[in-house]
Design a protein around this motif. Structure first.
Motif, PDB file in Angstrom:
ATOM      1  N   GLN A  89       1.140  -0.948   0.128  1.00  0.00           N
ATOM      2  CA  GLN A  89       0.046   0.237   0.150  1.00  0.00           C
ATOM      3  C   GLN A  89       0.572   1.516   0.301  1.00  0.00           C
ATOM      4  O   GLN A  89       0.742   2.418  -0.159  1.00  0.00           O
ATOM      5  N   ASP A  90       2.072   1.651   1.005  1.00  0.00           N
ATOM      6  CA  ASP A  90       2.533   2.098   0.506  1.00  0.00           C
ATOM      7  C   ASP A  90       4.172   2.477  -0.656  1.00  0.00           C
ATOM      8  O   ASP A  90       5.239   3.273  -0.283  1.00  0.00           O
ATOM      9  N   PHE A  91       4.029   2.335  -1.335  1.00  0.00           N
ATOM     10  CA  PHE A  91       4.741   1.798  -2.951  1.00  0.00           C
ATOM     11  C   PHE A  91       5.615   1.312  -2.574  1.00  0.00           C
ATOM     12  O   PHE A  91       7.060   0.385  -3.185  1.00  0.00           O
ATOM     13  N   ASN A  92       6.907   1.378  -1.564  1.00  0.00           N
ATOM     14  CA  ASN A  92       8.439   1.739  -1.092  1.00  0.00           C
ATOM     15  C   ASN A  92       9.160   1.466  -2.309  1.00  0.00           C
ATOM     16  O   ASN A  92       9.982   0.571  -2.661  1.00  0.00           O
ATOM     17  N   LEU A  93       9.378   2.172  -3.115  1.00  0.00           N
ATOM     18  CA  LEU A  93      10.036   2.426  -4.188  1.00  0.00           C
ATOM     19  C   LEU A  93      11.492   3.467  -3.370  1.00  0.00           C
ATOM     20  O   LEU A  93      11.331   3.613  -1.997  1.00  0.00           O
ATOM     21  N   PHE A  94      12.669   3.360  -4.473  1.00  0.00           N
ATOM     22  CA  PHE A  94      13.991   3.873  -3.794  1.00  0.00           C
ATOM     23  C   PHE A  94      13.766   5.497  -3.875  1.00  0.00           C
ATOM     24  O   PHE A  94      13.665   5.669  -4.327  1.00  0.00           O
ATOM     25  N   ALA A  95      13.670   6.471  -2.978  1.00  0.00           N
ATOM     26  CA  ALA A  95      13.902   7.810  -3.300  1.00  0.00           C
ATOM     27  C   ALA A  95      15.204   8.364  -4.391  1.00  0.00           C
ATOM     28  O   ALA A  95      14.471   8.539  -4.868  1.00  0.00           O
ATOM     29  N   HIS A  96      15.690   7.744  -4.044  1.00  0.00           N
ATOM     30  CA  HIS A  96      17.144   8.324  -4.257  1.00  0.00           C
ATOM     31  C   HIS A  96      17.398   8.117  -5.944  1.00  0.00           C
ATOM     32  O   HIS A  96      18.426   7.912  -6.161  1.00  0.00           O
ATOM     33  N   LEU A  97      16.344   6.737  -6.207  1.00  0.00           N
ATOM     34  CA  LEU A  97      16.064   6.571  -7.962  1.00  0.00           C
ATOM     35  C   LEU A  97      15.044   6.526  -8.770  1.00  0.00           C
ATOM     36  O   LEU A  97      14.020   7.087  -7.931  1.00  0.00           O
ATOM     37  N   THR A  98      15.514   7.227 -10.155  1.00  0.00           N
ATOM     38  CA  THR A  98      15.029   7.664 -10.891  1.00  0.00           C
ATOM     39  C   THR A  98      13.277   5.859 -10.960  1.00  0.00           C
ATOM     40  O   THR A  98      13.755   4.803 -10.869  1.00  0.00           O
ATOM     41  N   ALA A  99      11.959   6.056 -11.497  1.00  0.00           N
ATOM     42  CA  ALA A  99      10.955   5.666 -12.105  1.00  0.00           C
ATOM     43  C   ALA A  99      12.360   4.041 -13.059  1.00  0.00           C
ATOM     44  O   ALA A  99      11.245   3.110 -12.796  1.00  0.00           O
ATOM     45  N   LEU A 100      12.569   4.791 -13.713  1.00  0.00           N
ATOM     46  CA  LEU A 100      13.792   3.238 -14.630  1.00  0.00           C
ATOM     47  C   LEU A 100      14.167   3.189 -13.929  1.00  0.00           C
ATOM     48  O   LEU A 100      14.098   1.808 -13.412  1.00  0.00           O
ATOM     49  N   ASP A 101      14.793   3.788 -12.420  1.00  0.00           N
ATOM     50  CA  ASP A 101      15.867   2.717 -12.244  1.00  0.00           C
ATOM     51  C   ASP A 101      15.304   2.329 -10.563  1.00  0.00           C
ATOM     52  O   ASP A 101      15.866   0.999 -11.219  1.00  0.00           O
ATOM     53  N   ASN A 102      14.240   2.341 -10.661  1.00  0.00           N
ATOM     54  CA  ASN A 102      13.149   1.362  -9.608  1.00  0.00           C
ATOM     55  C   ASN A 102      13.189  -0.220 -10.361  1.00  0.00           C
ATOM     56  O   ASN A 102      12.814  -1.055  -9.499  1.00  0.00           O
ATOM     57  N   VAL A 103      12.347   0.430 -11.338  1.00  0.00           N
ATOM     58  CA  VAL A 103      11.762  -1.125 -12.037  1.00  0.00           C
ATOM     59  C   VAL A 103      12.808  -1.855 -12.657  1.00  0.00           C
ATOM     60  O   VAL A 103      13.230  -3.037 -12.778  1.00  0.00           O
ATOM     61  N   GLN A 148       2.662   4.004  -7.485  1.00  0.00           N
ATOM     62  CA  GLN A 148       1.827   3.473  -7.199  1.00  0.00           C
ATOM     63  C   GLN A 148       2.546   2.250  -8.402  1.00  0.00           C
ATOM     64  O   GLN A 148       2.409   0.989  -8.246  1.00  0.00           O
ATOM     65  N   ARG A 149       2.011   3.000  -9.614  1.00  0.00           N
ATOM     66  CA  ARG A 149       2.132   2.507 -10.497  1.00  0.00           C
ATOM     67  C   ARG A 149       3.834   1.844 -11.598  1.00  0.00           C
ATOM     68  O   ARG A 149       3.799   0.852 -12.437  1.00  0.00           O
ATOM     69  N   VAL A 150       4.285   2.792 -10.501  1.00  0.00           N
ATOM     70  CA  VAL A 150       5.587   2.773 -10.915  1.00  0.00           C
ATOM     71  C   VAL A 150       6.047   1.066 -10.304  1.00  0.00           C
ATOM     72  O   VAL A 150       6.724  -0.029 -10.861  1.00  0.00           O
ATOM     73  N   SER A 151       5.522   0.637  -8.991  1.00  0.00           N
ATOM     74  CA  SER A 151       5.567  -0.342  -7.970  1.00  0.00           C
ATOM     75  C   SER A 151       5.066  -1.422  -9.035  1.00  0.00           C
ATOM     76  O   SER A 151       5.283  -2.639  -8.961  1.00  0.00           O
ATOM     77  N   ILE A 152       4.193  -1.262  -9.714  1.00  0.00           N
ATOM     78  CA  ILE A 152       3.129  -2.670 -10.074  1.00  0.00           C
ATOM     79  C   ILE A 152       4.146  -2.723 -11.436  1.00  0.00           C
ATOM     80  O   ILE A 152       4.504  -4.333 -11.476  1.00  0.00           O
ATOM     81  N   ALA A 153       4.593  -1.845 -11.936  1.00  0.00           N
ATOM     82  CA  ALA A 153       5.855  -2.408 -13.207  1.00  0.00           C
ATOM     83  C   ALA A 153       7.563  -2.949 -13.212  1.00  0.00           C
ATOM     84  O   ALA A 153       7.060  -3.490 -13.811  1.00  0.00           O
ATOM     85  N   ARG A 154       7.265  -2.643 -11.072  1.00  0.00           N
ATOM     86  CA  ARG A 154       8.631  -2.674 -11.215  1.00  0.00           C
ATOM     87  C   ARG A 154       8.684  -4.835 -10.782  1.00  0.00           C
ATOM     88  O   ARG A 154       9.508  -5.337 -10.963  1.00  0.00           O
ATOM     89  N   ALA A 155       6.783  -4.532 -10.451  1.00  0.00           N
ATOM     90  CA  ALA A 155       6.745  -6.177  -9.674  1.00  0.00           C
ATOM     91  C   ALA A 155       6.997  -7.107 -11.387  1.00  0.00           C
ATOM     92  O   ALA A 155       6.724  -7.740 -11.704  1.00  0.00           O
ATOM     93  N   LEU A 156       6.209  -5.980 -12.309  1.00  0.00           N
ATOM     94  CA  LEU A 156       5.543  -6.969 -13.281  1.00  0.00           C
ATOM     95  C   LEU A 156       6.736  -7.490 -14.475  1.00  0.00           C
ATOM     96  O   LEU A 156       6.782  -8.330 -14.774  1.00  0.00           O
ATOM     97  N   ALA A 157       7.751  -5.910 -14.388  1.00  0.00           N
ATOM     98  CA  ALA A 157       9.164  -6.587 -14.970  1.00  0.00           C
ATOM     99  C   ALA A 157      10.231  -8.350 -14.960  1.00  0.00           C
ATOM    100  O   ALA A 157      10.135  -8.304 -15.180  1.00  0.00           O
ATOM    101  N   MET A 158       9.201  -8.671 -13.824  1.00  0.00           N
ATOM    102  CA  MET A 158       9.920  -9.741 -12.782  1.00  0.00           C
ATOM    103  C   MET A 158       9.466 -10.799 -13.283  1.00  0.00           C
ATOM    104  O   MET A 158       9.550 -12.315 -13.603  1.00  0.00           O
ATOM    105  N   ASP A 159       8.305 -10.911 -14.167  1.00  0.00           N
ATOM    106  CA  ASP A 159       7.487 -11.453 -14.861  1.00  0.00           C
ATOM    107  C   ASP A 159       6.906 -12.608 -14.343  1.00  0.00           C
ATOM    108  O   ASP A 159       7.321 -14.290 -14.079  1.00  0.00           O
TER     109      ASP A 159
END
Length: 253
Positions: A89-103, A148-159
């Protein structure tokens, strides 16, 4: 719908101190199905999700991902977690990384892809969630819905074989909820196998194949959405949905 079982949960128990949070939960989920888990807060829904990829260790019971027993003593959980996407629910993205780098990060570190391959796959997934133009933005420059959409993309990238969503819209402003649900709806339409803990009754009703109503650590009622929302058998389910209906003037959207 495939008859192949992706997730099997058998008699799952979990307690914290004196409080038993899960009291013998069992269900199966088949390939391509979307399952919604609804119910009052503090009733074990999130604990159940966390047990499925053993972020939380169950006290007893067994869980399988396809033919592999997740709860088996010799199971390589790093391998299993690569096959299960988890959206918090709270995204859990790395604040120091861009959207691309997070994924891209997991693709390079876990999947051992080259930077070029990882970038290509990461961009594909950002495009899939409608954020290709935000690839270079940092989390602080994105709205909650975009994060949240970036965090979904990050999960999907792992197939993954399975996606788990733990109240993915509960930290969002009301006007941003729709954009996240839209992405999830598209995933369900593509046949992604998913378990969604949610308070969004409209989503559960219109998108999911199966709904579980949980309370106090047990499954009170389970069935297709039309059965749960239109003809619930259990008085407690009726009462819960009645309250939600009063709150939102319907079953939400």
């Amino acid at each position: 719908m495939s008859s192949k079982i992706v997730v099997r949960v058998e008699d799952l128990h979990k307690r914290y101190g004196n409080e038993e949070v899960l009291k013998g939960v069992s269900f199966i989920l088949r390939q391509g199905e979307a399952l919604a888990i609804i119910g009052p807060s503090g009733t074990g829904k999130s604990t159940l999700l966390r047990c499925i990829n053993r972020l939380t260790e169950p006290d007893s019971g067994r869980i399988w991902l396809e033919d592999t027993e997740i709860t088996g003593a010799k199971t390589d959980m790093n391998k299993i977690r690569q096959q299960i996407g988890f959206v918090f629910q709270d995204f859990n993205l790395f604040a120091h990384l861009t959207a691309l780098d997070n994924v891209r990060l997991g693709l390079m570190k876990v999947k051992k892809l080259s930077k070029g391959e990882a970038s290509e796959r990461a961009m594909t997934e950002l495009k899939r969630v409608g954020l290709a133009e935000k690839a270079k933005a940092y989390p602080a420059q994105l709205s909650g819905g975009q994060q949240q959409r970036v965090s979904i993309a990050r999960a999907l990238a792992m197939d993954p074989k399975l996606m788990l969503f733990d109240e993915p819209t509960s930290a969002l402003d009301p006007e941003l909820i729709g954009e996240v649900l839209q992405v999830m709806k598209a995933l369900a339409g593509e046949g992604m196998t998913m378990v969604v803990v949610t308070h969004e009754m409209g989503f559960a009703r219109s998108v999911c194949d199966e709904v579980i109503f949980m309370e106090q650590g047990v499954i009170v009622e389970q069935g297709p959405p039309e059965h749960i929302f239109l003809q619930p058998r259990q008085p407690r389910t009726q009462q819960f949905l009645g309250k939600i209906g009063e709150l939102y003037g319907g079953t939400g959207s």
